[in-house]
Design an enzyme around this catalytic site. Sequence first.
Site, PDB file in Angstrom:
ATOM      1  N   GLU A   1     103.547  75.249  36.963  1.00  0.00           N
ATOM      2  CA  GLU A   1     102.074  75.757  36.519  1.00  0.00           C
ATOM      3  C   GLU A   1     101.148  74.542  36.110  1.00  0.00           C
ATOM      4  O   GLU A   1     101.881  73.554  35.615  1.00  0.00           O
ATOM      5  CB  GLU A   1     102.075  76.729  35.297  1.00  0.00           C
ATOM      6  CG  GLU A   1     103.068  77.994  35.720  1.00  0.00           C
ATOM      7  CD  GLU A   1     103.007  78.706  34.455  1.00  0.00           C
ATOM      8  OE1 GLU A   1     102.918  78.558  33.234  1.00  0.00           O
ATOM      9  OE2 GLU A   1     103.645  80.003  34.731  1.00  0.00           O
TER      10      GLU A   1
ATOM     11  N   GLU B   1     105.887  71.353  35.126  1.00  0.00           N
ATOM     12  CA  GLU B   1     104.867  72.143  34.414  1.00  0.00           C
ATOM     13  C   GLU B   1     103.949  71.610  33.406  1.00  0.00           C
ATOM     14  O   GLU B   1     104.302  70.883  32.662  1.00  0.00           O
ATOM     15  CB  GLU B   1     105.193  73.551  33.801  1.00  0.00           C
ATOM     16  CG  GLU B   1     105.941  74.335  34.943  1.00  0.00           C
ATOM     17  CD  GLU B   1     106.462  75.603  34.090  1.00  0.00           C
ATOM     18  OE1 GLU B   1     105.884  76.635  34.876  1.00  0.00           O
ATOM     19  OE2 GLU B   1     107.078  75.789  33.105  1.00  0.00           O
TER      20      GLU B   1
ATOM     21  N   GLN C   1     113.005  79.422  32.923  1.00  0.00           N
ATOM     22  CA  GLN C   1     113.264  78.041  33.161  1.00  0.00           C
ATOM     23  C   GLN C   1     114.459  77.340  32.262  1.00  0.00           C
ATOM     24  O   GLN C   1     114.667  77.869  31.248  1.00  0.00           O
ATOM     25  CB  GLN C   1     112.112  77.211  33.187  1.00  0.00           C
ATOM     26  CG  GLN C   1     111.066  77.356  34.119  1.00  0.00           C
ATOM     27  CD  GLN C   1     110.059  78.491  33.941  1.00  0.00           C
ATOM     28  OE1 GLN C   1     110.135  78.982  33.081  1.00  0.00           O
ATOM     29  NE2 GLN C   1     109.533  79.093  35.116  1.00  0.00           N
TER      30      GLN C   1
ATOM     31  N   TYR D   1      97.446  74.633  31.146  1.00  0.00           N
ATOM     32  CA  TYR D   1      96.668  75.586  30.563  1.00  0.00           C
ATOM     33  C   TYR D   1      95.576  75.262  29.956  1.00  0.00           C
ATOM     34  O   TYR D   1      94.367  75.969  29.959  1.00  0.00           O
ATOM     35  CB  TYR D   1      97.364  76.407  29.634  1.00  0.00           C
ATOM     36  CG  TYR D   1      98.587  77.334  30.209  1.00  0.00           C
ATOM     37  CD1 TYR D   1      98.805  77.379  31.501  1.00  0.00           C
ATOM     38  CD2 TYR D   1      99.361  78.142  29.460  1.00  0.00           C
ATOM     39  CE1 TYR D   1      99.850  78.207  31.941  1.00  0.00           C
ATOM     40  CE2 TYR D   1     100.537  78.904  29.828  1.00  0.00           C
ATOM     41  CZ  TYR D   1     100.880  78.817  31.302  1.00  0.00           C
ATOM     42  OH  TYR D   1     101.719  79.679  31.675  1.00  0.00           O
TER      43      TYR D   1
ATOM     44  N   TRP E   1     108.634  69.712  31.279  1.00  0.00           N
ATOM     45  CA  TRP E   1     107.819  70.647  30.607  1.00  0.00           C
ATOM     46  C   TRP E   1     106.836  69.757  29.592  1.00  0.00           C
ATOM     47  O   TRP E   1     107.239  69.494  28.617  1.00  0.00           O
ATOM     48  CB  TRP E   1     108.460  71.740  30.165  1.00  0.00           C
ATOM     49  CG  TRP E   1     107.778  72.830  29.453  1.00  0.00           C
ATOM     50  CD1 TRP E   1     106.868  73.947  30.222  1.00  0.00           C
ATOM     51  CD2 TRP E   1     107.698  73.349  28.387  1.00  0.00           C
ATOM     52  NE1 TRP E   1     106.457  74.769  29.352  1.00  0.00           N
ATOM     53  CE2 TRP E   1     106.855  74.529  28.137  1.00  0.00           C
ATOM     54  CE3 TRP E   1     108.321  73.039  26.856  1.00  0.00           C
ATOM     55  CZ2 TRP E   1     106.693  75.246  26.914  1.00  0.00           C
ATOM     56  CZ3 TRP E   1     108.127  73.784  25.884  1.00  0.00           C
ATOM     57  CH2 TRP E   1     107.303  74.947  25.510  1.00  0.00           C
ATOM     58  N   ARG E   2     105.705  69.919  30.013  1.00  0.00           N
ATOM     59  CA  ARG E   2     104.526  69.576  28.791  1.00  0.00           C
ATOM     60  C   ARG E   2     104.354  70.853  28.187  1.00  0.00           C
ATOM     61  O   ARG E   2     103.774  71.832  28.768  1.00  0.00           O
ATOM     62  CB  ARG E   2     103.365  68.749  29.319  1.00  0.00           C
ATOM     63  CG  ARG E   2     102.426  68.648  28.101  1.00  0.00           C
ATOM     64  CD  ARG E   2     101.016  67.969  28.691  1.00  0.00           C
ATOM     65  NE  ARG E   2     100.216  67.980  27.524  1.00  0.00           N
ATOM     66  CZ  ARG E   2      99.128  69.085  27.689  1.00  0.00           C
ATOM     67  NH1 ARG E   2      99.023  69.925  28.789  1.00  0.00           N
ATOM     68  NH2 ARG E   2      98.223  69.020  26.545  1.00  0.00           N
ATOM     69  N   ALA E   3     104.639  71.131  26.772  1.00  0.00           N
ATOM     70  CA  ALA E   3     104.741  72.407  26.191  1.00  0.00           C
ATOM     71  C   ALA E   3     103.291  72.769  26.016  1.00  0.00           C
ATOM     72  O   ALA E   3     102.146  72.166  25.761  1.00  0.00           O
ATOM     73  CB  ALA E   3     105.115  72.150  24.664  1.00  0.00           C
ATOM     74  N   ASP E   4     103.068  74.217  26.551  1.00  0.00           N
ATOM     75  CA  ASP E   4     101.821  75.036  26.359  1.00  0.00           C
ATOM     76  C   ASP E   4     101.997  75.693  24.957  1.00  0.00           C
ATOM     77  O   ASP E   4     100.827  76.159  24.492  1.00  0.00           O
ATOM     78  CB  ASP E   4     101.590  76.101  27.562  1.00  0.00           C
ATOM     79  CG  ASP E   4     102.921  77.075  27.456  1.00  0.00           C
ATOM     80  OD1 ASP E   4     103.908  76.516  27.895  1.00  0.00           O
ATOM     81  OD2 ASP E   4     102.703  78.035  27.066  1.00  0.00           O
TER      82      ASP E   4
END
Length: 732
Positions: free
Chosen positions: A627, A605, A295, A630, A570-573
Amino acid sequence: MVVLSATLATALGITVAAVTTNASAAEVPLSQGKPATASSVESAAFPASAAVDGNAGTRWSSTFADPQWLQVDLGSTQSIARVVLNWEAAYASAFTIQTSANGTSWTNISPVTTGRAGEQTLTVSGSGRYVRMNGTTRATPYGYSLWEFQVFGTTTTPPTTPPTTGPALPTSDRPDFGPNVRIFEPGTAASTIQSAVDSAFNAQLRSPTAQFGTQRHVFLFKPGTYGRVWANVGFYTTVAGLGLNPDDVTINGAVNVDSGWNYGDEKNATQNFWRSMENLSIVPEGGTNRWAVSQAAPMRRVHIKGNLTLAPSNQDNGQGYSSGGYLADSVVDGVVSSGSQQQWYTRDSRIARWDGGVWNMVYSGVQGAPGNAFPNPPHTTLATTPVTREKPFLYIDGSANYRVFVPALRRNSAGASWPNTAGTSIPMREFYVAKPGDSAARINQALAQGLNLFFTPGTYQLNDTIRVTRANTVVTGIGYPTLIPTNGNEALNIADVDGVKVSGITFDAGTVNSPTLMSVGRAGVHTDHAANPISLQDVFFRIGSSVQGKATTTLAVHADDTIIDHIWAWRADHGGAPTGWTVNPGETGLLVNGDDVLATGLFVEHYQKYEVIWNGNRGKTIFFQNEKPYDVPNQAAWIGPRGNGYAAYKVADNVTDHQLWGGGSYAYFNVNPSVRVDRAFEVPNRSGVQLRSVLTVSLGDVGTIANVVNDTGGSVPNPAGNTTPRNVVAYP
């Protein structure tokens, strides 16, 4: 609590009215997206923020007791003219509207009022920074529940850029782009160029800090032909030509991205984020150039004089995964091989042939693209793209002056826009060249001076909002300039005006929660911008990186006809700073309230609620990749309005016309694999709302998505097939 059923509502003597959230376009909603707090919440599924998010499908609900209150912080003292409350069936039989300058001492600006289910409008007169619904008596055994709480002021004009103060800011046609930009010319020794690109890349080689570091690198090539250069491209690195056409700059060798170099993930290319290549041609060494990215790594306006592979060199027997990217306005003379790319979007280009495809390969306006065949093989092909405006780019003219070329709007486009790209050339003296350390006040001064903005590489700490109010303003950047709000503020606000172009900007949420990181237009205003829309290109958002960020919504698009061309929200994983369910909260990646909005290349995501909410009519999305979060700790923490979890892509119930081509949503609930979400796509069942080529996957069979669209499509794992997808060719 769940929405009251019709039977229960009847038993309680309640008439449930239709909810309307958009107020008159002549008034200014002051409360939209502002910080909200409440005396209590029934559960985490019904936060105070849901009552000011502009979404009729989310709500605040209190515990089942009296009294209760909900308040919104407008950010500064405002004159209040009207309050609109959209009550759920659990409403207040007695309440007042109050204001406060400090959030402590309150003044009633309405008498004690009886509520009703549905929309209720109160004309009031008062002022304050804080506005509160103070409920003293419930109408039902349940709590107080509001779909929306909207506060309107007396002004009818949008926020304006602060007036210019002090001397005019200097500009130049030959600006200093700062120490992070290296500019080469054909006479530069190949060894000098190689040393520069190697130095930038090798400092990141298997580095535990590079992925979320502060390093930024831009390598610019003036028109001409360059001898053997092998440029490995790492994080926050851009390689670009300075010609008016891609063939004005020719590099012999490679602009290369591969696996094997990223700390902790050497076997894969799934974290090859935040890098780009633009506006040049490559004669690839050995005949094939490798661009194994994931990405936020666009390739735009490039001519590959040979083959192009998008897979890492170690691809074999399921190793060397890569996670999807974006190619636009380019020409590949040879074959494009996608290899292990799980999904990919290609737009308005020309290729000789495409080989490969895993789950979701989408093409629009691509000459030479494979035929539409989803799901076997997984190609979704549109002959043209409905509306395009290519990204502005920097170039140098025959007098050695720098300029920015802004390509013109195209409709029903196909193939590359070049050579002879239609558009407008803007001299650099009409730009303020921003550098790290510039304040929001200084940047707003440049806008008030009538200048466009050009951000050089680096990070920008902003204690106030950058406000763009002039039509046709260009806001662009090179080398992933990163805007970080420091005060819970919005970083960038675009007024409801024609033709603003925003490109090449990255946003990091700050440590104080921002209701939004960027907004476009004004909520409730529907101005026709079809002839000259606002456009966003290569704009990326992160909640969690080197910063423990917090933001409710990253991007809110209120303006009609907006073009969203390649974003990654993006919400960080994972990050340089800790991440987790309560550490870097973020509810929604993209909120669309505008009508006739087009998204081409939408990556969103890991958000904690609906990741995309589409309230506007006649919206279109070509390619969607998602996604799910998580890190859901347990099912009880993730209950949405319609059951387990939240859909990735939510089209509001009142939308009558919407289209999506090529969408994938993937689950990987590694914190608690027992978690499930009932559906990936949630849309109203209307003939005008159409989804084509959509799928779900459980990555490694970790976690469950029960259906693809609404209650259709079946469950993944499928039933236990190690990432075997469920596909829906057409819905309905």
